[in-house]
Design an enzyme around this catalytic site. Structure first.
Site, PDB file in Angstrom:
ATOM      1  N   ILE A  46       0.858  -1.195   0.000  1.00  0.00           N
ATOM      2  CA  ILE A  46       0.000   0.000   0.000  1.00  0.00           C
ATOM      3  C   ILE A  46       0.889   1.238   0.000  1.00  0.00           C
ATOM      4  CG2 ILE A  46      -1.756   1.302   1.249  1.00  0.00           C
ATOM      5  CD1 ILE A  46      -2.825  -1.340   2.279  1.00  0.00           C
ATOM      6  N   CYS A  47       1.938   1.176   0.826  1.00  0.00           N
ATOM      7  CA  CYS A  47       2.837   2.327   0.936  1.00  0.00           C
ATOM      8  C   CYS A  47       3.373   2.815  -0.412  1.00  0.00           C
ATOM      9  CB  CYS A  47       3.983   2.019   1.884  1.00  0.00           C
ATOM     10  SG  CYS A  47       3.410   1.497   3.512  1.00  0.00           S
ATOM     11  N   PRO A  48       3.775   1.908  -1.330  1.00  0.00           N
ATOM     12  CA  PRO A  48       4.350   2.428  -2.573  1.00  0.00           C
ATOM     13  C   PRO A  48       3.371   3.259  -3.381  1.00  0.00           C
ATOM     14  CG  PRO A  48       3.997   0.069  -2.743  1.00  0.00           C
ATOM     15  CD  PRO A  48       3.814   0.441  -1.298  1.00  0.00           C
ATOM     16  N   GLU A  50       1.370   5.343  -2.192  1.00  0.00           N
ATOM     17  CA  GLU A  50       1.439   6.701  -1.634  1.00  0.00           C
ATOM     18  C   GLU A  50       2.775   7.357  -1.972  1.00  0.00           C
ATOM     19  OE1 GLU A  50       0.866   5.724   2.495  1.00  0.00           O
ATOM     20  OE2 GLU A  50      -1.219   6.351   2.359  1.00  0.00           O
ATOM     21  N   VAL A  51       3.856   6.578  -1.771  1.00  0.00           N
ATOM     22  CA  VAL A  51       5.194   7.141  -1.998  1.00  0.00           C
ATOM     23  C   VAL A  51       5.333   7.600  -3.449  1.00  0.00           C
ATOM     24  CG1 VAL A  51       7.666   6.616  -2.008  1.00  0.00           C
ATOM     25  CG2 VAL A  51       6.233   5.774  -0.148  1.00  0.00           C
TER      26      VAL A  51
END
Lengths: 175, 241
Positions: A46-48, A50-51
């Site tokens: 999920i983080c990527p 956003e990043v």
């Protein structure tokens, strides 16, 4: 978790930036606003989104005089490999391996031992102008974050769903 | 170096899933019939009546065990299918959640976060591979767990019949009083020991003899109890007659 009006804890941490190890210090950031987004872990799914989402919108944030800083508990080597995996990230990814910065902002999840998915926007005086957090399994909206930055920069009364071009609130002059 | 054929190994595991039915069926067939023979021998004096009653008990027992195994396996399979459907729907509608869950499980099994990420990323190129790996790693569910209820029922029924014939055949063939029951019990003991030994062999146990002896001890205790109960209720039969 820090709320609007609270002074932002300073930081001076190692970071991955443009494929190399550097240092990032809040005191040395000169932009009008600073967007700090905490995310749980490198090498996750999920983080990527956003990043890379913030990376794609970096020009828009820069145009709004806003610096972006990403923070997780991973070390700087991990950030370097992660940024490379994502095709390069043009804003600093801060290494907060002991979670001290996340704790200072009140967003360290003691159960999961990671930072919450929290967002802070700091004003020119480096006080918190905006803060929010999402559950670990829900990614935040880059578009909404940019909308809030734009709204904050007006310094005026912005009604719900305000965006550039929409009228300010009816009592804006009293604000 | 000897290579392991995964397909062969999988077929072996699938065959092993029938072992439960075979062991349970044979053991129950042997025990039930030996128990009936012991009990009736204590209560009824006529050899042919005892044999007939044991035959009827065998037929009823085999059908009942087959139906029980079929219904049990069917219920289990339906529940498992429902759970697998939920997991697959999740994998399709919320792949991030499944990916994160699988990544955590692989990290718990010793992979570095980066290595686990790469494994999950590769698996994610095939939704089917992602779903089936997530089923196994996150929920302990697997396709091999899906039994064949009809086959389970048939295997159980036949196993019960085979088991029942072990004490029944000697009893029917030997018509000399006491030797008939003795022959049945000897065959029973030998078979139960064999089943225990076989189960120990399948489980790669070193002490297979102990496995056989344990089976035998439990079974013979049940048979002895049946005989004692038969003796205890025989006066009731005499009164009724």
């Amino acid at each position: 978790m820090l709320k609007p009006g609270d002074p932002a804890p300073p930081f001076d941490l190692e970071c991955a930036l443009d494929g190399r190890i550097a240092r990032s210090s809040l005191a040395k950031i000169s932009s009008e606003l600073v967007l700090i987004f905490f995310y749980p872990r490198d090498f996750s799914f999920i983080c990527p989104t956003e990043v890379t989402g913030f990376n794609k919108a970096l020009k828009d944030f820069t145009a709004e005089e806003t610096a972006i800083v990403g923070v997780s508990i991973d070390n700087v080597d991990s950030h370097l490999r992660w940024a490379r995996e994502l095709g390069g990230i043009a804003y600093p990814l801060l290494a907060d391996p002991d979670g001290s910065l996340a704790r200072a902002y009140g967003v360290f999840d003691d159960n999961e031992k990671v930072a919450l998915r929290a967002t802070f926007i700091l004003d020119r005086k480096r006080k918190v102008a905006f803060s929010s957090s999402c559950p670990l399994n829900v990614g935040r909206s880059v578009v909404e974050t940019l909308r809030i930055v734009r709204a904050l920069r007006t310094g005026r009364l912005c009604p719900a769903d305000w965006k550039p071009g929409v009228e300010f609130g009816p009592t804006d002059r009293d604000f | 170096m000897a290579s392991v054929d995964p397909a062969e190994k999988r077929r072996l595991f699938e065959r092993l899933s029938s072992v439960r039915e075979i062991v349970f069926g044979v053991q129950d067939g042997v025990l039930t019939t030996a128990g009936v023979l012991c009990g009736l021998s204590g209560a009824v004096s006529q050899h042919s009546q005892v044999a007939l009653a044991a035959l009827a008990s065998t037929a009823a027992g085999a059908l009942s065990m087959a139906a029980g195994a079929y219904l049990g396996a069917r219920a289990e399979t339906e529940v498992l299918h429902a759970e697998l459907k939920v997991v697959r729907t999740d994998a399709a509608s919320r792949p991030y959640t499944v990916q994160e869950g699988l990544l955590d499980e692989l990290c718990k099994e010793g992979l570095s976060r980066e290595a686990a990420y790469r494994v999950v990323k590769m698996l994610s190129t095939s939704p089917k591979a992602l779903a089936s790996t997530a089923e196994a790693k996150m929920f302990g569910l697997g396709g091999a767990m899906l039994g064949n209820p009809a086959l389970d029922g048939v295997v159980m029924g036949i196993a019960f019949l085979v088991g029942a014939l072990v004490p029944l055949l000697p009893y029917m063939l030997i018509t000399v009083p006491r030797y008939d029951l003795g022959g049945a019990l000897a065959a029973t003991a030998l078979t139960l020991f064999g089943v225990g030994y076989f189960e120990g062999w399948l489980a790669h146990r070193v002490d297979r003899w102990r496995s056989g002896m344990r089976f035998l001890a439990i079974a013979m205790s049940a048979a002895a109890a049946g005989y004692m109960i038969g003796l205890a209720i025989s006066p009731l039969g005499a009164t009724a007659g």
